[in-house]
Design a protein around this motif. Structure first.
Motif, short mmCIF file in Angstrom:
data_model
loop_
_atom_site.label_atom_id
_atom_site.label_comp_id
_atom_site.label_asym_id
_atom_site.label_seq_id
_atom_site.Cartn_x
_atom_site.Cartn_y
_atom_site.Cartn_z
N ALA A 292 0.83 -1.20 0.00
CA ALA A 292 0.00 0.00 0.00
C ALA A 292 0.87 1.26 0.00
O ALA A 292 0.59 2.22 -0.73
N ALA A 293 1.94 1.25 0.81
CA ALA A 293 2.82 2.41 0.86
C ALA A 293 3.49 2.63 -0.50
O ALA A 293 3.54 3.76 -1.02
N CYS B 79 1.12 3.94 -2.92
CA CYS B 79 0.83 5.35 -2.65
C CYS B 79 1.91 6.23 -3.27
O CYS B 79 1.63 7.28 -3.84
N PRO C 127 5.66 1.57 4.86
CA PRO C 127 4.81 2.49 5.62
C PRO C 127 5.54 3.04 6.83
O PRO C 127 6.47 2.42 7.33
#
Lengths: 261, 476
Positions: free
Chosen positions: A61-62, A65, A189
């Motif tokens: 996810a990081a 992003c 993250p």
């Protein structure tokens, strides 16, 4: 000695033939965080391939992003194309339109290509990077694959070379291999820094591992700001400081005092 | 001869001409049949196989007319309006069908009439053949009342009233008939008399444009040669009408009757023969099973199933138009190569349930957003990756209705450092679903900085079923 010089000359000749060295002429996409852009010499180059490593699956996810942030900073009329494998969707979840839209990506125009394996993904990648109308092309690959070698990455670099698109190769839980990428990042993250102790803006630890043609590297904690659609630096985390709004007020008050003096 | 179990006894379901000559007609009990004829060859009736065969014959019949309907168990209807001249007339068309089917070993009866119901009646209950418009009432007069196919009770009522042939109706006023036997009877009579018509429901979409090429001798795999002229022919037709195709179909008609159909969708109206040919070549290359020519193809047909008006081409003036054209051409190419399902876009839908609010659909589909996408805010409210179905997680919560303290997912324990919630999402009771419990969503950040979207399914203490926790998504 003579041998070394000859090898050096050959290296130079090879470097001049290498497509990725001639990048940067198509423009740069700045990240919005000054010091990082300075190290990058202005931003990430279009017409080139950049690699983003997510060391663990949990870092996806990081890393996404980071890729999505760069994509959001490109022109809005150039859609984002994202290539994922069917297996990745089952393992790590589906790309969620509202989440993308909140980042500032035009979810309506995004093209999502679901492929079966790495080879298919690379084929789509080459085809997409050649297209003159696209913005960012994210190629998400999971794990290690012998197909993700220098040849494959050269092919991607050649495909994008003359275009305005940018190739972002997202490697999840993969081993770095020699590649023709211009920059290589490792993203994970990081704790967010919301003053109220709530989960805050997307915050990530971005490590610039390699940069072609320039030695400068770095490691930053970056925060993606949804409203301004730019990366920035998080307020100091850990000890909770006074809320930002309050601090601004105080500074204004101080300025006011100075004036009334 | 085939037998099937009907009203608790084995009865003859179908019999060939030889069996019928021996008096073995469909409907006869199998035991009676065995008494009459000692040695008969019997197989069990297989309705599904019959239907599949009928479908295949109908597929094959596609070469005669684009509008075909099947009437199980044994009838195929062709709408031959405007196609007979290709074959040299109605009689020649019928002769061709009969000859080809006879060669494949089928016994055929045919009839041509002004309406589907009339053709059906003449074929099944009359002499068949071509019913010319000026001979309609004369030919209809000879048909038995069964030709109306009205159902057994009406049939018995008709017989009781002394009606045996349709000629008994012809001179009578219709209203009393309708009053006595129901309006269905007079409707059907009118259809058989070719006074009214109901259009066929075609089995397959009727092409808007089509180009076909028949080969005197069946050809092998030379589709690219024929494809050139087919594409040029079709695109010429499209251009004349100012249309572009969105959905194409390329049919390969094998000499032995098998048909291969290859579909192709396009994001933008397409009328360029070169592009069309390239897309089809990609599609053919990407086939999992390569096309099997068997003994060769004797016809190829390229058809447009759906089209759109072709916008005037404006190139070089606006770079943005050019760029978006490039992108839709890319989507077409990728869809042709990797399948239309592999190239997707997301549509926003008007629903509270997060897993339904963003739906991936094929890029080339016509689905539209039914809601707005979320705007950019201060912090994200929705995750970047969404699990569906959501995996269950083990949660330790401090207070029953509060956020979790710690949770375990995929064998890893996460300590919750920050939490926000709940955001309550009620089930959509107006949908028929088993998902009837309220969800309380929490945004969670663990001690390492990973952000999650968890929800509690149901309330503590209020419901019989235990409360469960699920991981819905991951925030960046």
């Amino acid at each position: 000695m003579d041998k070394a010089r000859r090898v050096g000359a050959l290296r130079q000749a090879l470097a001049s033939l290498d497509p990725v060295v001639r990048t940067g002429q198509n423009g740069l996409i700045s990240l919005g965080a000054g010091p990082v852009d300075t190290v990058l010499g202005g931003g990430l180059a279009r017409g080139a391939v950049h690699e983003i490593f997510a060391e663990r699956p949990a870092d996806l996810a990081a890393a996404s992003c980071f890729a999505g942030g760069v994509a959001a900073r490109m022109e809005k009329d150039r859609p984002l194309l994202w290539v994922r494998s069917r297996k990745a969707q089952e393992e790590a979840g589906f790309l969620y339109g509202h989440g993308l839209a909140e980042m500032g990506i035009a979810a309506r125009d995004m093209i999502l290509v679901v492929v079966e394996d790495v080879v298919e993904g690379l084929r789509v990648g080459v085809e997409a990077l050649r297209c003159a109308g696209l913005g960012a092309v994210v190629l998400e690959f999971w794990g290690h694959s012998r197909h993700l070698d220098l040849t494959a990455s050269r092919r991607l670099a050649l495909a994008v070379e003359n275009g305005a698109a940018m190739g972002l190769v997202l490697r999840v839980a993969g081993e770095p291999a020699p590649s023709a990428a211009v920059t290589r990042w490792a993203v994970a993250p990081a704790p967010s820094s919301d003053p109220y102790g709530l989960p805050g803006r997307p915050t990530l630890s971005a490590r610039l591992l390699r940069q072609r043609g320039a030695g400068a590297l770095g490691h930053w904690h970056l925060e993606w700001n949804h409203a301004t659609q730019a990366f920035g630096f998080p307020a100091l985390s850990g000890a909770v400081v006074a809320p930002v709004v309050d601090r601004q007020n105080r500074a204004q008050r101080r300025a006011g005092w100075a004036r009334t003096g | 001869m085939t037998v099937a179990k009907r009203s608790n006894a084995l009865r003859i379901a179908a019999a060939d001409a030889a069996a019928q000559r021996l008096g073995l007609h469909p409907g006869l009990a199998f035991t009676d049949a065995k008494l009459r004829v000692a040695h008969i060859e019997v197989v069990e009736h297989d309705a599904a196989a019959d239907l599949a065969l009928l479908e295949r014959i109908a597929d094959w019949g596609d070469r005669y007319s684009p509008i075909i309907a099947i009437e199980p168990p044994d009838m195929i209807l062709f709408d031959i309006t405007g196609v007979t001249h290709i074959f040299g007339g109605e009689a020649e068309l019928v002769a061709d069908i009969e000859a080809r089917l006879a060669r494949q070993g089928f016994a055929v009866r045919t009839a041509i009439a002004g309406t589907a119901r009339a053709a059906r009646a003449h074929c099944r209950f009359g002499r068949g053949g071509v019913v010319l418009p000026d001979a309609v009432s004369e030919r209809v007069a000879g048909l038995p009342v069964e030709a109306l196919e009205c159902g057994l009770d009406i049939l018995i009522a008709l017989r009781r009233a002394g009606f045996l042939y349709l000629e008994d109706f012809l001179s009578r006023p219709r209203e009393p008939l309708a009053a006595r036997f129901g309006p269905e009877l007079t409707d059907r009579l009118a259809q058989i008399l070719e006074e009214t018509d109901r259009s066929l429901t075609p089995r397959r979409p009727v092409p808007e444009f089509l180009a076909e090429q028949r080969f005197a001798d069946p050809i092998g795999l030379m589709e690219d040669i024929a494809l050139d002229s087919l594409a040029a022919d079709l695109c010429g037709q499209l251009h004349r009408q100012g249309q572009g195709g969105r959905s194409f179909e390329l049919g390969f008609y094998r000499a032995d009757g098998k048909i291969e159909r290859i579909g192709l969708l396009s994001g933008q109206p397409l009328a360029d023969p070169g592009t069309l040919r390239r897309l089809f070549e990609m599609r053919l290359d990407a086939l999992a099973d390569p096309l099997d020519p068997g003994f060769g193809f004797d016809m190829m047909r390229l058809a447009v199933l759906a089209g759109d008006p072709l916008g005037p081409v404006q190139s070089g003036l606006d770079g943005k138009v050019e760029a978006s054209r490039e992108v839709s051409a890319l989507v077409d190419r990728l869809s042709a190569r990797f399948g239309a399902g592999a190239v997707q876009r997301l549509i926003a839908r008007d629903t509270h349930l997060p897993e339904r609010a963003s739906l991936p659909v094929p890029s080339l589909s016509d689905a539209r957003d039914s809601a707005e996408w979320l705007g950019t805010g201060e912090v994200p409210r929705r995750p970047l990756f969404l699990f569906y179905p959501a995996p269950q997680v083990d949660v330790v919560a401090e207070v029953p209705d509060g956020p979790p303290r710690r949770f375990r997912w995929r064998g890893v324990s996460h300590d919750v450092a920050r939490a926000e919630g709940p955001e309550r999402i009620a089930p959509e009771w107006w949908r028929r679903t088993t998902d009837t419990r309220t969800r309380d969503y929490f945004r969670i950040e663990d001690s390492e900085g990973q952000r999650f979207w968890l929800f509690r399914y149901g309330f503590y203490g209020r419901e019989v079923e235990p409360v469960r926790w699920f991981l819905q998504g991951i925030f960046p």
